[in-house]
Design a protein around this motif. Structure first.
Motif, short mmCIF file in Angstrom:
data_model
loop_
_atom_site.label_atom_id
_atom_site.label_comp_id
_atom_site.label_asym_id
_atom_site.label_seq_id
_atom_site.Cartn_x
_atom_site.Cartn_y
_atom_site.Cartn_z
N HIS A 1 -50.10 95.72 7.45
CA HIS A 1 -49.07 94.90 6.80
C HIS A 1 -47.76 95.68 6.84
O HIS A 1 -47.44 96.45 5.93
CB HIS A 1 -49.50 94.59 5.36
CG HIS A 1 -48.60 93.62 4.65
ND1 HIS A 1 -49.04 92.79 3.65
CD2 HIS A 1 -47.27 93.35 4.80
CE1 HIS A 1 -48.03 92.05 3.22
NE2 HIS A 1 -46.94 92.38 3.89
N HIS B 1 -43.60 95.34 8.63
CA HIS B 1 -42.71 94.35 9.24
C HIS B 1 -41.53 94.98 9.98
O HIS B 1 -41.21 96.14 9.79
CB HIS B 1 -42.11 93.44 8.18
CG HIS B 1 -43.11 92.75 7.30
ND1 HIS B 1 -43.92 91.75 7.75
CD2 HIS B 1 -43.41 92.91 5.98
CE1 HIS B 1 -44.67 91.30 6.74
NE2 HIS B 1 -44.39 92.00 5.66
N HIS C 1 -48.79 85.01 5.15
CA HIS C 1 -47.85 85.79 4.33
C HIS C 1 -46.93 84.85 3.56
O HIS C 1 -46.41 83.90 4.12
CB HIS C 1 -47.04 86.69 5.26
CG HIS C 1 -46.27 87.75 4.57
ND1 HIS C 1 -45.21 87.48 3.72
CD2 HIS C 1 -46.40 89.09 4.59
CE1 HIS C 1 -44.72 88.62 3.26
NE2 HIS C 1 -45.42 89.61 3.76
N HIS D 1 -51.38 90.66 0.48
CA HIS D 1 -51.43 91.03 -0.95
C HIS D 1 -52.80 90.70 -1.54
O HIS D 1 -52.90 90.05 -2.60
CB HIS D 1 -50.29 90.34 -1.72
CG HIS D 1 -48.96 90.42 -1.00
ND1 HIS D 1 -48.21 89.34 -0.66
CD2 HIS D 1 -48.29 91.49 -0.51
CE1 HIS D 1 -47.11 89.72 -0.02
NE2 HIS D 1 -47.15 91.03 0.09
N ASP E 1 -46.44 97.18 3.59
CA ASP E 1 -45.29 96.29 3.44
C ASP E 1 -43.96 96.96 3.81
O ASP E 1 -42.90 96.47 3.44
CB ASP E 1 -45.19 95.69 2.03
CG ASP E 1 -44.87 94.20 2.06
OD1 ASP E 1 -44.45 93.71 3.13
OD2 ASP E 1 -45.02 93.54 1.03
ZN ZN Z 1 -45.02 91.65 3.74
#
Ligand code: ZN
Ligand code: URA
Length: 365
Positions: A11, A13, A190, A244, A310
């Motif tokens: 996860h 980005h 997501h 999450h 994240d």
């Molecule tokens: Zn994310």
């Protein structure tokens, strides 16, 4: 690092350059604004109504970590992350109309993601998730075919918007889900929009409630709708990774089962209770406390849970050199969840190697 002790981030980005350019050109949300003062970072304003709240209207700073692959690699080095499976950051291109221009942009973004993952400086440590022009099912199916031909791609990132905002249970999406499953790609589901309930509107809580609660509740609702559509009876091989830790679903799945069981009009459309399908999905471990990891690992087999960060969101505020709190909270949550060593090693990396068919870059060195 060996397979047995690897750390894989599923996860994580990036705002690819073509995407950033688009956001810079836009005059409405989602958009990127110039720095508030010379020498500072540009500002990212992407969340619904973010421009309207007093404490959110200037968005969040967006520096090189958001788009520069060298920053991604430096972050990985700092935290001993061996491999990252990188996806475009929200809100992807769901908001663009179903035009050839949008299809071309999706194509360029996916080529750009593939090229980034193949850059020699990455030394084989990056894989990618593709982006779809979701306002068109036909355009998205065509792009799935393209993504499937790119060697470093392992799936597609998808929001909860569906085609034209109709949600993920829109029957028009079935051919898309079939195409994704046919190519053994995984959907990384997501959130981005939050939940739009009368009592959840903007407050002086800044970005915190939208991100902490709006995001996971959105995932909870969207995945439940998808399951209730009966998609997993139609496309049983559909692989989905929930961001999450599935929002609140490991905690609420029993209630979902119970409410569906008492509603024959809904239950009769499904071959199994909702939790049967939920237990086949993959969950990241981006939940920041051991209680959340425990609940997830109680609900699904730990072999279906994978570490994530994240990145580049939630950077350290005090010093650029500090370790990231988000990484350390998630690592601590995994080790303090009362799981045995093989389960922990699986969540940290081995599960991702298996599920995404990833190769350890330096295993023989
Ligand atoms: Zn994310
Ligand atoms: N904030 C976002 O906008 N996206 C994320 O993925 C995490 C935090």
């Amino acid at each position: 690092m060996t397979q047995d002790k690897c750390l894989v981030d599923v996860h994580t980005h990036v705002y690819l350059p073509e995407y950033l350019e688009l956001l810079r050109r836009r005059e409405q949300v989602p958009r990127v604004l110039p720095p508030l003062e010379e020498g500072l970072d540009e500002r990212l304003i992407i969340l619904p109504d973010e421009d309207k709240g007093e404490s959110t209207k200037n968005g969040r700073p967006v520096g090189a970590a958001y788009y520069d692959v060298r920053e991604k690699l430096a972050f990985m080095d700092k935290h001993d992350i061996d491999i990252s499976v990188v996806s475009l950051a929200n809100p992807w291109i769901d908001f663009l109309p179903p035009t050839q221009e949008t299809f071309d942009l999706a194509r360029r973004l996916n080529i750009s993601m593939e090229n980034m993952c193949q850059e020699p400086i990455t030394q084989g440590r990056l894989y990618g998730m593709g982006t779809l022009p979701l306002s068109s099912v036909k355009g998205s199916v065509a792009e799935v075919e393209h993504i499937a031909s790119l060697p470093r791609m392992r799936g597609v990132i998808m929001g909860t918007f569906g085609c034209g905002g109709k949600g993920l249970d829109d029957p028009a999406l079935v051919p898309l889900f079939e195409a994704i499953a046919k190519h053994n790609l995984t959907i990384f589901l997501h959130p981005h929009y939050g939940v739009n309930l009368p009592a959840s509107g903007n407050t002086d809580a800044g970005h915190s409630l939208a991100l902490a609660l709006g995001f996971p509740f959105e995932t909870t609702y969207a995945v439940s709708r998808l399951i209730l559509s009966g998609i997993f009876d139609r496309v049983p091989d559909l692989k989905i990774l929930l961001a999450h830790s599935g929002g609140t679903l490991p905690f609420l799945a029993g209630r979902l089962d119970s409410c569906v069981a008492h509603d024959p009009a809904v239950a009769s459309k499904l071959e199994h209770p909702p939790s049967h399908y939920l237990k086949k999905l993959y969950f990241d471990a981006v939940i920041y406390h051991a209680t959340g990891v425990k609940a997830t690992a109680d609900f699904v087999d730990p072999s279906q849970i994978m570490f994530g960060t994240d990145h580049p969101f939630f950077p350290p505020l005090e010093s650029k050199d500090a370790r990231w709190m988000s990484v350390d909270s998630n690592l601590a949550a995994i080790s303090n969840a009362g799981l045995d060593e093989p389960a922990v090693a699986g969540i940290l990396g081995k599960n991702a190697l298996r599920i995404f068919n990833l190769e350890m870059p330096c295993e023989n060195e």
